[in-house]
Design an enzyme around this catalytic site. Structure first.
Site, mmCIF file in Angstrom:
data_model
loop_
_atom_site.group_PDB
_atom_site.id
_atom_site.type_symbol
_atom_site.label_atom_id
_atom_site.label_comp_id
_atom_site.label_asym_id
_atom_site.label_seq_id
_atom_site.Cartn_x
_atom_site.Cartn_y
_atom_site.Cartn_z
ATOM 1 C CE LYS A 277 -3.898 -1.784 2.710
ATOM 2 N NZ LYS A 277 -4.975 -1.704 1.715
ATOM 3 N NE ARG A 351 -10.696 -10.161 -2.066
ATOM 4 C CZ ARG A 351 -11.081 -9.277 -2.983
ATOM 5 N NH1 ARG A 351 -11.390 -9.684 -4.205
ATOM 6 N NH2 ARG A 351 -11.189 -8.005 -2.692
HETATM 7 N N1 BES Z 1 -7.981 -3.928 4.427
HETATM 8 C C1 BES Z 1 -8.219 -3.498 3.107
HETATM 9 C C2 BES Z 1 -9.571 -2.803 2.940
HETATM 10 C C3 BES Z 1 -9.775 -1.514 3.694
HETATM 11 C C4 BES Z 1 -9.666 -0.311 3.047
HETATM 12 C C5 BES Z 1 -10.151 -1.524 5.010
HETATM 13 C C6 BES Z 1 -9.890 0.861 3.724
HETATM 14 C C7 BES Z 1 -10.376 -0.341 5.700
HETATM 15 C C8 BES Z 1 -10.259 0.850 5.055
HETATM 16 C C9 BES Z 1 -8.204 -4.710 2.172
HETATM 17 O O1 BES Z 1 -7.380 -5.749 2.537
HETATM 18 C C10 BES Z 1 -7.718 -4.239 0.834
HETATM 19 O O2 BES Z 1 -6.601 -3.831 0.757
HETATM 20 N N2 BES Z 1 -8.575 -4.336 -0.168
HETATM 21 C C11 BES Z 1 -8.254 -3.933 -1.491
HETATM 22 C C12 BES Z 1 -8.749 -5.001 -2.448
HETATM 23 C C13 BES Z 1 -8.262 -4.827 -3.868
HETATM 24 C C14 BES Z 1 -6.768 -5.009 -3.948
HETATM 25 C C15 BES Z 1 -8.978 -5.825 -4.731
HETATM 26 C C16 BES Z 1 -8.936 -2.601 -1.753
HETATM 27 O O3 BES Z 1 -10.040 -2.389 -1.282
HETATM 28 O O4 BES Z 1 -8.316 -1.756 -2.399
HETATM 29 MN MN MN Z 2 -5.391 -5.497 1.908
#
Ligand code: BES
Ligand code: MN
Ligand code: ZN
Length: 503
Positions: A277, A351
Protein backbone atom coordinates in the site's frame (compact mmCIF):
# COMPACT_ATOMS: atom_id res chain seq x y z
CA UNK A 1 -15.18 1.02 32.76
CA UNK A 2 -17.79 3.51 33.76
CA UNK A 3 -20.29 2.24 36.33
CA UNK A 4 -24.01 2.60 35.63
CA UNK A 5 -26.33 2.80 38.61
CA UNK A 6 -30.08 3.28 38.90
CA UNK A 7 -31.17 5.87 41.42
CA UNK A 8 -34.51 6.44 43.08
CA UNK A 9 -33.66 10.04 43.88
CA UNK A 10 -34.81 12.81 41.58
CA UNK A 11 -32.13 14.48 39.48
CA UNK A 12 -32.44 17.57 41.66
CA UNK A 13 -31.73 15.78 44.94
CA UNK A 14 -29.04 13.34 43.80
CA UNK A 15 -25.54 14.37 44.83
CA UNK A 16 -23.30 14.40 41.74
CA UNK A 17 -20.72 16.45 39.85
CA UNK A 18 -23.09 17.12 36.97
CA UNK A 19 -26.69 16.55 35.88
CA UNK A 20 -27.40 15.55 32.30
CA UNK A 21 -30.74 16.69 30.90
CA UNK A 22 -32.29 16.23 27.46
CA UNK A 23 -33.46 19.06 25.23
CA UNK A 24 -35.71 18.64 22.22
CA UNK A 25 -36.13 20.97 19.29
CA UNK A 26 -39.51 22.65 19.56
CA UNK A 27 -41.26 24.89 17.04
CA UNK A 28 -40.63 27.83 19.38
CA UNK A 29 -37.16 26.96 20.61
CA UNK A 30 -35.66 24.30 22.85
CA UNK A 31 -37.83 22.29 25.25
CA UNK A 32 -36.79 20.34 28.31
CA UNK A 33 -37.29 16.62 27.70
CA UNK A 34 -39.13 14.38 30.20
CA UNK A 35 -37.01 13.20 33.11
CA UNK A 36 -35.61 16.62 33.97
CA UNK A 37 -38.74 18.12 35.58
CA UNK A 38 -37.09 18.46 38.99
CA UNK A 39 -34.14 20.26 37.44
CA UNK A 40 -36.45 22.59 35.54
CA UNK A 41 -38.25 23.40 38.80
CA UNK A 42 -34.95 24.44 40.38
CA UNK A 43 -34.67 26.91 37.48
CA UNK A 44 -38.22 28.12 38.30
CA UNK A 45 -39.45 26.46 35.12
CA UNK A 46 -37.09 28.61 33.04
CA UNK A 47 -34.50 25.98 32.08
CA UNK A 48 -35.54 25.98 28.41
CA UNK A 49 -35.53 29.78 28.25
CA UNK A 50 -32.11 29.91 29.94
CA UNK A 51 -30.76 27.36 27.48
CA UNK A 52 -32.16 29.33 24.55
CA UNK A 53 -30.48 32.49 25.86
CA UNK A 54 -27.08 30.79 25.63
CA UNK A 55 -27.80 29.50 22.13
CA UNK A 56 -29.17 25.98 22.65
CA UNK A 57 -31.66 24.70 20.07
CA UNK A 58 -32.09 21.04 21.03
CA UNK A 59 -30.40 19.80 17.84
CA UNK A 60 -28.90 16.32 17.93
CA UNK A 61 -25.28 16.31 19.07
CA UNK A 62 -25.54 19.70 20.81
CA UNK A 63 -24.06 20.12 24.32
CA UNK A 64 -24.77 23.16 26.45
CA UNK A 65 -23.29 23.55 29.92
CA UNK A 66 -24.87 25.75 32.56
CA UNK A 67 -24.01 26.46 36.17
CA UNK A 68 -26.66 24.77 38.29
CA UNK A 69 -29.49 26.71 39.91
CA UNK A 70 -29.64 26.99 43.70
CA UNK A 71 -31.12 23.92 45.33
CA UNK A 72 -29.62 21.37 42.95
CA UNK A 73 -27.14 18.91 44.46
CA UNK A 74 -24.73 19.19 41.56
CA UNK A 75 -22.79 22.26 40.40
CA UNK A 76 -23.24 21.73 36.66
CA UNK A 77 -26.08 21.08 34.23
CA UNK A 78 -25.21 19.48 30.90
CA UNK A 79 -28.02 19.81 28.36
CA UNK A 80 -27.81 17.48 25.38
CA UNK A 81 -29.84 17.83 22.20
CA UNK A 82 -32.27 15.04 21.31
CA UNK A 83 -33.51 16.53 18.04
CA UNK A 84 -37.24 16.61 17.28
CA UNK A 85 -39.47 15.38 20.08
CA UNK A 86 -41.45 12.22 19.28
CA UNK A 87 -45.13 12.55 18.40
CA UNK A 88 -47.48 12.72 21.38
CA UNK A 89 -47.67 9.22 22.90
CA UNK A 90 -44.63 7.87 20.99
CA UNK A 91 -41.38 7.00 22.73
CA UNK A 92 -38.01 8.52 22.00
CA UNK A 93 -35.95 6.96 19.22
CA UNK A 94 -33.47 4.67 21.03
CA UNK A 95 -30.62 5.80 18.79
CA UNK A 96 -31.30 9.47 19.64
CA UNK A 97 -31.07 8.51 23.33
CA UNK A 98 -27.89 6.47 22.82
CA UNK A 99 -26.23 9.29 20.95
CA UNK A 100 -27.31 11.97 23.42
CA UNK A 101 -26.10 9.92 26.40
CA UNK A 102 -22.87 9.30 24.50
CA UNK A 103 -22.34 13.00 23.77
CA UNK A 104 -22.94 13.80 27.44
CA UNK A 105 -20.59 11.09 28.71
CA UNK A 106 -17.90 12.24 26.28
CA UNK A 107 -18.20 15.83 27.48
CA UNK A 108 -17.79 14.61 31.07
CA UNK A 109 -14.41 12.92 30.64
CA UNK A 110 -12.54 12.81 33.94
CA UNK A 111 -15.68 13.60 35.98
CA UNK A 112 -16.52 11.30 38.90
CA UNK A 113 -20.28 11.12 38.98
CA UNK A 114 -23.02 12.44 36.75
CA UNK A 115 -26.73 11.87 37.06
CA UNK A 116 -28.51 11.20 33.77
CA UNK A 117 -32.01 12.70 33.84
CA UNK A 118 -32.89 11.71 30.28
CA UNK A 119 -36.32 10.35 29.23
CA UNK A 120 -36.11 6.79 30.61
CA UNK A 121 -39.74 5.77 30.24
CA UNK A 122 -39.32 2.03 29.66
CA UNK A 123 -36.70 -0.69 29.71
CA UNK A 124 -35.74 -0.05 26.07
CA UNK A 125 -35.01 3.60 26.85
CA UNK A 126 -33.06 2.66 29.98
CA UNK A 127 -30.95 0.25 27.93
CA UNK A 128 -30.34 2.87 25.24
CA UNK A 129 -29.25 5.55 27.73
CA UNK A 130 -26.96 3.14 29.59
CA UNK A 131 -25.45 1.87 26.32
CA UNK A 132 -24.84 5.38 25.02
CA UNK A 133 -23.23 6.51 28.27
CA UNK A 134 -20.95 3.46 28.44
CA UNK A 135 -19.87 3.71 24.81
CA UNK A 136 -19.51 7.51 24.91
CA UNK A 137 -17.35 7.38 28.03
CA UNK A 138 -14.81 5.14 26.30
CA UNK A 139 -11.23 6.40 26.14
CA UNK A 140 -8.11 4.60 24.98
CA UNK A 141 -5.28 5.89 27.15
CA UNK A 142 -3.00 2.85 27.48
CA UNK A 143 -0.16 4.53 25.62
CA UNK A 144 -0.46 8.02 27.08
CA UNK A 145 1.38 9.40 30.09
CA UNK A 146 -1.08 10.47 32.78
CA UNK A 147 0.29 14.01 32.63
CA UNK A 148 -0.46 14.75 28.98
CA UNK A 149 -4.16 14.53 28.43
CA UNK A 150 -5.60 11.11 29.26
CA UNK A 151 -8.29 12.52 31.50
CA UNK A 152 -9.90 9.13 31.73
CA UNK A 153 -13.60 8.37 31.59
CA UNK A 154 -16.66 9.44 33.48
CA UNK A 155 -16.55 7.12 36.50
CA UNK A 156 -20.26 6.78 37.31
CA UNK A 157 -23.46 7.43 35.40
CA UNK A 158 -26.45 7.39 37.76
CA UNK A 159 -29.70 7.05 35.84
CA UNK A 160 -32.57 8.86 37.49
CA UNK A 161 -36.14 8.26 36.40
CA UNK A 162 -35.50 4.55 35.87
CA UNK A 163 -36.81 2.21 38.53
CA UNK A 164 -34.04 0.37 40.43
CA UNK A 165 -36.49 -2.17 41.80
CA UNK A 166 -38.07 -2.88 38.42
CA UNK A 167 -36.74 -6.22 37.13
CA UNK A 168 -36.99 -5.14 33.50
CA UNK A 169 -35.05 -1.94 34.15
CA UNK A 170 -32.36 -3.81 36.06
CA UNK A 171 -32.05 -6.41 33.30
CA UNK A 172 -31.85 -3.63 30.72
CA UNK A 173 -28.87 -2.11 32.51
CA UNK A 174 -27.20 -5.52 32.86
CA UNK A 175 -27.59 -6.11 29.13
CA UNK A 176 -26.20 -2.68 28.32
CA UNK A 177 -23.21 -3.24 30.61
CA UNK A 178 -22.41 -6.67 29.12
CA UNK A 179 -22.68 -5.57 25.51
CA UNK A 180 -20.98 -2.17 25.90
CA UNK A 181 -18.05 -3.80 27.69
CA UNK A 182 -17.56 -6.07 24.69
CA UNK A 183 -17.84 -3.20 22.20
CA UNK A 184 -15.20 -1.42 24.27
CA UNK A 185 -13.07 -4.56 24.40
CA UNK A 186 -13.17 -4.71 20.60
CA UNK A 187 -12.23 -1.01 20.47
CA UNK A 188 -9.24 -1.63 22.76
CA UNK A 189 -8.01 -4.46 20.53
CA UNK A 190 -8.43 -2.34 17.39
CA UNK A 191 -6.64 0.65 18.93
CA UNK A 192 -3.72 -1.42 20.23
CA UNK A 193 -0.74 -0.73 17.96
CA UNK A 194 0.16 -3.56 15.60
CA UNK A 195 3.64 -4.03 17.09
CA UNK A 196 1.88 -5.12 20.27
CA UNK A 197 -1.15 -6.88 18.83
CA UNK A 198 0.10 -9.50 16.39
CA UNK A 199 -1.65 -12.82 15.63
CA UNK A 200 0.09 -14.59 18.50
CA UNK A 201 -0.79 -11.89 21.03
CA UNK A 202 -4.40 -11.76 19.81
CA UNK A 203 -4.74 -15.54 20.20
CA UNK A 204 -3.29 -15.33 23.73
CA UNK A 205 -5.81 -12.62 24.63
CA UNK A 206 -8.66 -14.85 23.46
CA UNK A 207 -7.29 -17.76 25.48
CA UNK A 208 -7.18 -15.64 28.65
CA UNK A 209 -10.74 -14.40 28.14
CA UNK A 210 -11.96 -17.90 27.34
CA UNK A 211 -10.76 -19.04 30.75
CA UNK A 212 -12.49 -16.13 32.43
CA UNK A 213 -15.84 -16.66 30.70
CA UNK A 214 -15.88 -20.45 30.40
CA UNK A 215 -15.50 -20.60 26.63
CA UNK A 216 -13.91 -23.43 24.72
CA UNK A 217 -10.94 -22.27 22.71
CA UNK A 218 -8.67 -23.95 20.18
CA UNK A 219 -5.75 -22.23 18.51
CA UNK A 220 -4.19 -23.56 15.32
CA UNK A 221 -0.60 -22.34 15.08
CA UNK A 222 1.48 -22.22 11.89
CA UNK A 223 2.42 -25.89 12.14
CA UNK A 224 -1.18 -26.97 12.51
CA UNK A 225 -2.28 -24.62 9.74
CA UNK A 226 0.33 -26.00 7.36
CA UNK A 227 -0.55 -29.56 8.23
CA UNK A 228 -4.27 -28.83 7.96
CA UNK A 229 -3.93 -27.38 4.46
CA UNK A 230 -4.96 -23.83 5.31
CA UNK A 231 -3.30 -22.37 2.22
CA UNK A 232 -5.19 -19.08 2.39
CA UNK A 233 -4.27 -18.20 5.96
CA UNK A 234 -0.69 -19.46 5.55
CA UNK A 235 -0.29 -17.70 2.21
CA UNK A 236 -1.23 -14.34 3.74
CA UNK A 237 0.78 -14.82 6.94
CA UNK A 238 4.01 -16.16 5.51
CA UNK A 239 5.60 -12.77 4.77
CA UNK A 240 5.49 -11.77 8.43
CA UNK A 241 7.94 -12.43 11.26
CA UNK A 242 4.90 -13.34 13.39
CA UNK A 243 3.11 -16.38 11.96
CA UNK A 244 -0.67 -16.64 11.56
CA UNK A 245 -3.28 -18.30 13.77
CA UNK A 246 -6.79 -19.63 13.38
CA UNK A 247 -8.74 -19.37 16.62
CA UNK A 248 -11.99 -21.18 17.32
CA UNK A 249 -13.72 -19.81 20.39
CA UNK A 250 -17.04 -21.35 21.30
CA UNK A 251 -19.86 -20.53 23.67
CA UNK A 252 -22.38 -23.31 24.15
CA UNK A 253 -25.62 -23.46 26.12
CA UNK A 254 -27.19 -26.68 27.37
CA UNK A 255 -30.64 -25.69 26.11
CA UNK A 256 -29.52 -24.37 22.73
CA UNK A 257 -31.19 -25.75 19.62
CA UNK A 258 -29.36 -23.48 17.15
CA UNK A 259 -25.74 -22.74 16.35
CA UNK A 260 -24.40 -19.59 14.79
CA UNK A 261 -20.89 -19.32 13.38
CA UNK A 262 -19.29 -15.88 13.33
CA UNK A 263 -16.14 -15.51 11.24
CA UNK A 264 -13.86 -12.48 11.62
CA UNK A 265 -11.10 -11.07 9.44
CA UNK A 266 -8.14 -10.63 11.75
CA UNK A 267 -5.35 -8.99 9.80
CA UNK A 268 -3.44 -7.40 12.68
CA UNK A 269 -1.68 -5.18 10.16
CA UNK A 270 -2.31 -4.85 6.44
CA UNK A 271 0.74 -3.46 4.65
CA UNK A 272 -0.66 -4.81 1.38
CA UNK A 273 2.15 -7.38 1.21
CA UNK A 274 4.24 -7.38 -1.99
CA UNK A 275 1.42 -5.32 -3.58
CA UNK A 276 2.43 -2.75 -0.97
CA UNK A 277 0.00 0.00 0.00
CA UNK A 278 1.28 3.53 -0.68
CA UNK A 279 1.70 6.05 2.16
CA UNK A 280 -1.68 7.51 2.98
CA UNK A 281 -3.29 4.09 2.83
CA UNK A 282 -1.43 2.20 5.53
CA UNK A 283 -1.49 4.45 8.61
CA UNK A 284 -4.76 3.07 9.95
CA UNK A 285 -4.29 -0.53 8.87
CA UNK A 286 -4.01 -1.77 12.44
CA UNK A 287 -7.81 -1.66 12.17
CA UNK A 288 -7.83 -4.58 9.74
CA UNK A 289 -8.57 -7.03 12.57
CA UNK A 290 -11.83 -5.24 13.46
CA UNK A 291 -13.92 -8.15 12.18
CA UNK A 292 -12.13 -10.62 14.43
CA UNK A 293 -12.42 -8.19 17.36
CA UNK A 294 -16.17 -7.90 16.76
CA UNK A 295 -16.61 -11.67 16.59
CA UNK A 296 -14.61 -12.16 19.77
CA UNK A 297 -16.62 -9.49 21.60
CA UNK A 298 -19.90 -10.96 20.40
CA UNK A 299 -19.01 -14.48 21.62
CA UNK A 300 -18.05 -13.15 25.06
CA UNK A 301 -21.20 -11.00 25.24
CA UNK A 302 -23.38 -13.99 24.33
CA UNK A 303 -21.74 -15.90 27.18
CA UNK A 304 -22.16 -13.05 29.67
CA UNK A 305 -25.85 -12.82 28.72
CA UNK A 306 -26.24 -16.60 28.95
CA UNK A 307 -28.18 -16.69 25.68
CA UNK A 308 -29.71 -20.11 24.94
CA UNK A 309 -27.88 -20.47 21.62
CA UNK A 310 -24.48 -21.84 20.59
CA UNK A 311 -22.11 -19.26 19.16
CA UNK A 312 -18.84 -20.30 17.56
CA UNK A 313 -16.34 -17.60 16.72
CA UNK A 314 -13.64 -18.13 14.10
CA UNK A 315 -10.80 -15.63 14.12
CA UNK A 316 -8.58 -15.71 11.04
CA UNK A 317 -5.45 -13.98 12.31
CA UNK A 318 -2.48 -13.02 10.17
CA UNK A 319 -0.17 -10.10 9.54
CA UNK A 320 0.05 -9.12 5.86
CA UNK A 321 3.71 -8.19 5.37
CA UNK A 322 6.13 -8.19 2.41
CA UNK A 323 8.90 -10.27 4.01
CA UNK A 324 11.20 -12.55 2.05
CA UNK A 325 8.84 -15.48 2.42
CA UNK A 326 5.80 -13.50 1.32
CA UNK A 327 3.32 -14.70 -1.28
CA UNK A 328 4.03 -13.08 -4.66
CA UNK A 329 1.48 -11.78 -7.10
CA UNK A 330 1.30 -14.75 -9.48
CA UNK A 331 1.53 -17.44 -6.80
CA UNK A 332 -1.20 -20.05 -6.60
CA UNK A 333 -2.51 -21.05 -3.17
CA UNK A 334 -4.30 -24.28 -2.42
CA UNK A 335 -7.05 -23.33 -0.02
CA UNK A 336 -8.48 -25.35 2.89
CA UNK A 337 -11.50 -26.20 0.71
CA UNK A 338 -9.21 -27.60 -2.01
CA UNK A 339 -9.93 -24.71 -4.39
CA UNK A 340 -6.83 -23.20 -5.97
CA UNK A 341 -6.50 -19.40 -6.02
CA UNK A 342 -4.16 -17.33 -8.13
CA UNK A 343 -3.05 -14.36 -6.06
CA UNK A 344 -3.04 -11.40 -8.43
CA UNK A 345 -2.87 -8.80 -5.69
CA UNK A 346 -1.49 -9.58 -2.23
CA UNK A 347 -3.49 -6.64 -0.86
CA UNK A 348 -6.69 -8.61 -1.46
CA UNK A 349 -5.69 -10.76 1.51
CA UNK A 350 -8.81 -10.60 3.65
CA UNK A 351 -10.83 -12.85 1.36
CA UNK A 352 -8.01 -15.43 1.45
CA UNK A 353 -7.93 -15.81 5.23
CA UNK A 354 -11.73 -15.65 5.44
CA UNK A 355 -12.14 -18.29 2.75
CA UNK A 356 -10.28 -20.84 4.85
CA UNK A 357 -12.12 -19.91 8.03
CA UNK A 358 -15.52 -20.02 6.29
CA UNK A 359 -14.76 -23.40 4.75
CA UNK A 360 -13.64 -24.73 8.15
CA UNK A 361 -16.69 -23.26 9.92
CA UNK A 362 -18.94 -24.88 7.28
CA UNK A 363 -17.73 -28.35 8.30
CA UNK A 364 -19.66 -28.00 11.55
CA UNK A 365 -22.93 -27.30 9.66
CA UNK A 366 -24.03 -24.25 11.66
CA UNK A 367 -27.53 -22.85 11.11
CA UNK A 368 -25.89 -19.75 9.66
CA UNK A 369 -22.48 -18.21 9.09
CA UNK A 370 -22.00 -14.48 9.44
CA UNK A 371 -18.59 -13.10 8.56
CA UNK A 372 -17.38 -9.64 9.48
CA UNK A 373 -14.49 -7.96 7.71
CA UNK A 374 -12.83 -4.67 6.87
CA UNK A 375 -12.73 -6.10 3.40
CA UNK A 376 -12.76 -3.47 0.66
CA UNK A 377 -12.13 0.19 0.03
CA UNK A 378 -14.85 -0.16 -2.61
CA UNK A 379 -17.48 -0.59 0.13
CA UNK A 380 -16.33 2.66 1.72
CA UNK A 381 -16.69 4.42 -1.64
CA UNK A 382 -20.16 2.92 -2.07
CA UNK A 383 -21.67 3.53 1.36
CA UNK A 384 -19.44 6.11 3.05
CA UNK A 385 -17.63 5.62 6.30
CA UNK A 386 -20.60 5.23 8.63
CA UNK A 387 -22.36 2.25 7.03
CA UNK A 388 -21.43 -1.38 6.55
CA UNK A 389 -22.62 -3.37 3.57
CA UNK A 390 -24.57 -6.61 4.04
CA UNK A 391 -24.36 -9.35 1.42
CA UNK A 392 -25.90 -12.81 1.63
CA UNK A 393 -26.75 -15.96 -0.29
CA UNK A 394 -30.29 -15.54 1.05
CA UNK A 395 -32.20 -12.28 0.54
CA UNK A 396 -34.57 -12.87 3.43
CA UNK A 397 -31.70 -13.53 5.83
CA UNK A 398 -29.94 -10.40 4.56
CA UNK A 399 -33.08 -8.44 5.40
CA UNK A 400 -33.19 -9.89 8.90
CA UNK A 401 -29.55 -9.04 9.52
CA UNK A 402 -30.26 -5.51 8.32
CA UNK A 403 -33.27 -5.23 10.64
CA UNK A 404 -31.19 -6.43 13.61
CA UNK A 405 -28.47 -3.87 12.85
CA UNK A 406 -31.02 -1.07 12.46
CA UNK A 407 -32.57 -1.83 15.85
CA UNK A 408 -29.12 -1.53 17.44
CA UNK A 409 -28.43 1.79 15.75
CA UNK A 410 -25.71 0.30 13.56
CA UNK A 411 -26.04 1.94 10.15
CA UNK A 412 -25.83 -0.56 7.30
CA UNK A 413 -27.29 -1.30 3.91
CA UNK A 414 -28.15 -4.47 1.95
CA UNK A 415 -25.91 -5.02 -1.09
CA UNK A 416 -26.35 -7.46 -4.00
CA UNK A 417 -24.12 -10.29 -5.20
CA UNK A 418 -24.54 -9.84 -9.00
CA UNK A 419 -23.93 -13.05 -10.94
CA UNK A 420 -22.34 -11.09 -13.84
CA UNK A 421 -19.39 -10.27 -11.62
CA UNK A 422 -18.61 -13.90 -10.81
CA UNK A 423 -16.64 -14.54 -14.01
CA UNK A 424 -14.48 -11.46 -13.45
CA UNK A 425 -12.33 -13.45 -11.04
CA UNK A 426 -11.84 -16.46 -13.30
CA UNK A 427 -8.15 -17.32 -13.57
CA UNK A 428 -6.26 -18.75 -16.58
CA UNK A 429 -4.01 -20.66 -14.17
CA UNK A 430 -6.01 -21.66 -11.11
CA UNK A 431 -9.66 -22.33 -10.24
CA UNK A 432 -10.18 -18.66 -9.43
CA UNK A 433 -8.18 -15.47 -8.82
CA UNK A 434 -8.28 -13.29 -5.71
CA UNK A 435 -9.17 -10.19 -7.74
CA UNK A 436 -11.82 -9.40 -10.29
CA UNK A 437 -13.65 -6.36 -11.58
CA UNK A 438 -12.70 -3.11 -9.81
CA UNK A 439 -16.17 -1.62 -10.39
CA UNK A 440 -18.29 -3.29 -7.74
CA UNK A 441 -15.13 -4.41 -5.93
CA UNK A 442 -16.96 -4.91 -2.64
CA UNK A 443 -19.48 -7.20 -4.30
CA UNK A 444 -16.71 -9.13 -6.07
CA UNK A 445 -15.14 -9.79 -2.66
CA UNK A 446 -18.52 -11.01 -1.42
CA UNK A 447 -18.88 -13.34 -4.42
CA UNK A 448 -15.38 -14.67 -3.76
CA UNK A 449 -16.32 -15.55 -0.16
CA UNK A 450 -19.54 -17.21 -1.32
CA UNK A 451 -17.41 -19.80 -3.14
CA UNK A 452 -16.25 -21.15 0.23
CA UNK A 453 -19.59 -21.39 2.04
CA UNK A 454 -20.66 -25.01 2.53
CA UNK A 455 -23.52 -26.33 0.41
CA UNK A 456 -26.91 -25.29 1.76
CA UNK A 457 -25.59 -23.07 4.57
CA UNK A 458 -27.18 -19.67 5.09
CA UNK A 459 -24.49 -17.02 5.05
CA UNK A 460 -24.16 -13.26 5.38
CA UNK A 461 -21.12 -11.07 4.92
CA UNK A 462 -20.70 -7.70 6.64
CA UNK A 463 -18.11 -5.44 5.01
CA UNK A 464 -17.30 -2.98 7.81
CA UNK A 465 -14.34 -1.25 6.08
CA UNK A 466 -16.17 2.09 6.44
CA UNK A 467 -17.40 2.22 10.03
CA UNK A 468 -14.73 0.05 11.75
CA UNK A 469 -12.30 2.90 12.34
CA UNK A 470 -13.38 6.50 12.80
CA UNK A 471 -10.91 9.12 11.64
CA UNK A 472 -13.03 12.26 11.99
CA UNK A 473 -14.14 14.12 15.10
CA UNK A 474 -16.01 12.01 17.65
CA UNK A 475 -19.81 12.12 17.43
CA UNK A 476 -22.60 10.61 19.53
CA UNK A 477 -21.09 7.59 21.26
CA UNK A 478 -18.51 7.07 18.48
CA UNK A 479 -14.95 7.92 19.49
CA UNK A 480 -11.95 8.49 17.28
CA UNK A 481 -10.26 5.21 16.28
CA UNK A 482 -11.73 1.75 16.68
CA UNK A 483 -15.52 1.82 16.95
CA UNK A 484 -16.42 -1.79 17.73
CA UNK A 485 -18.65 -1.83 14.66
CA UNK A 486 -20.83 -4.97 14.28
CA UNK A 487 -20.47 -6.24 17.86
CA UNK A 488 -23.99 -5.13 18.74
CA UNK A 489 -25.43 -6.49 15.49
CA UNK A 490 -23.84 -9.92 16.08
CA UNK A 491 -25.12 -10.03 19.67
CA UNK A 492 -28.57 -9.06 18.40
CA UNK A 493 -28.40 -11.93 15.88
CA UNK A 494 -27.48 -14.35 18.66
CA UNK A 495 -30.32 -13.05 20.84
CA UNK A 496 -32.83 -13.19 18.00
CA UNK A 497 -31.73 -16.73 17.20
CA UNK A 498 -32.16 -17.70 20.86
CA UNK A 499 -35.65 -16.21 20.77
CA UNK A 500 -36.49 -18.14 17.60
CA UNK A 501 -36.86 -14.95 15.57
CA UNK A 502 -34.08 -15.45 13.06
CA UNK A 503 -34.93 -18.90 11.74
N1 BES B 1 -7.98 -3.93 4.43
C1 BES B 1 -8.22 -3.50 3.11
C2 BES B 1 -9.57 -2.80 2.94
C3 BES B 1 -9.77 -1.51 3.69
C4 BES B 1 -9.67 -0.31 3.05
C5 BES B 1 -10.15 -1.52 5.01
C6 BES B 1 -9.89 0.86 3.72
C7 BES B 1 -10.38 -0.34 5.70
C8 BES B 1 -10.26 0.85 5.05
C9 BES B 1 -8.20 -4.71 2.17
O1 BES B 1 -7.38 -5.75 2.54
C10 BES B 1 -7.72 -4.24 0.83
O2 BES B 1 -6.60 -3.83 0.76
N2 BES B 1 -8.58 -4.34 -0.17
C11 BES B 1 -8.25 -3.93 -1.49
C12 BES B 1 -8.75 -5.00 -2.45
C13 BES B 1 -8.26 -4.83 -3.87
C14 BES B 1 -6.77 -5.01 -3.95
C15 BES B 1 -8.98 -5.83 -4.73
C16 BES B 1 -8.94 -2.60 -1.75
O3 BES B 1 -10.04 -2.39 -1.28
O4 BES B 1 -8.32 -1.76 -2.40
MN1 MN C 1 -5.39 -5.50 1.91
ZN1 ZN D 1 -7.00 -5.94 4.53
Amino acid sequence: MTAVTLSTSSAATLRADAIVVGVTKGAKGPRVAPGAESVDSAFDGKLAATLETVGASGAEGEVTKLPAAAGLKAPLVVAVGLGDAPEEGDSFDPEALRRAAGVAARSLAGVKKASFALPAQGAAEVEAIATGALLGAYAFTTYQAQADGAKGSLAEAALTGAKPRDKAHKAAVERAVAVAAEVNRARDLINTPPNDLNPKAFAATVQAAAKEFGLKVEVLDEKALLKGGYGGIMGVGQGSATPPRLVRVAYTHAKATRTLAFVGKGITYDSGGISLKPPGHNETMKCDMSGAAAVFGAVVASAKLGLPVNVTGWLALAENMPGGGATRPGDVLKMYSGTTVEVLNTDAEGRLVLADAIARASEESPDAIVDVATLTGAMVLALGSERFGIMSNNDEFRGRVHAAALAEGEDSWPMPLPEQLRKTFDSPTADIANMGSRPGGGLVAGLFLREFVGEGITWAHLDIAGPAFHEGAPFGYTPKGGTGSAVRTLVALARRTAEGELF
